[in-house]
Design a protein around this motif. Structure first.
Motif: not given
Length: 120
Positions: A43-45, A58, A60-61, A69, A73, A96, A98, A100
């Motif tokens: 998970g990302f944002e 960042k 997020t999961q 991970d 990014c 933003t 967000a 996955r």
């Protein structure tokens, strides 16, 4: 009356803000994870500038694998192309996005049969 209908339609179309959208990203599987057969969902944002460029990212999961991970990014920063969000007036704004990302092995690696034993 006809003129008012057109203006109303134009105002309605412009008055709807739109969220940022991911257009494309090129993903390079981390070599060690590819060889080890590691897969995962991250998970990302991302923070986006008015022009859709990534200004921050960042996790997020976590996928449970630090390299997947980090690569998520890294690839979003390097190759992510986003359509920026727009305000009610239709102007691009900072925003933003967000979601996955699923890291999965290429089909040929997942299902490749074991090599046949050498004839004796």
């Amino acid at each position: 009356m006809y003129r008012a209908s057109i203006i109303g339609a134009v105002l309605f179309a412009v008055a709807v803000p739109a969220a940022a959208q991911l257009v494309s990203v090129q993903l390079d599987y981390p070599p060690a994870e590819l060889r080890a057969g590691i897969q995962g969902v991250v998970g990302f944002e991302v923070a986006l500038a008015k022009d859709g460029k990534v200004t921050g990212c960042k996790i997020t999961q976590t996928s449970g694998n630090a390299d997947l991970d980090r690569q998520t990014c890294s690839q979003l920063r390097k190759t992510g192309q986003f359509k920026p969000a727009v305000d009610p007036a239709g102007q691009p704004i900072k925003s933003t996005y967000a979601s996955r990302l699923r890291w999965s092995l290429p089909h040929t690696l997942e299902t490749a049969p074991a090599p046949a034993p050498a004839p004796q």
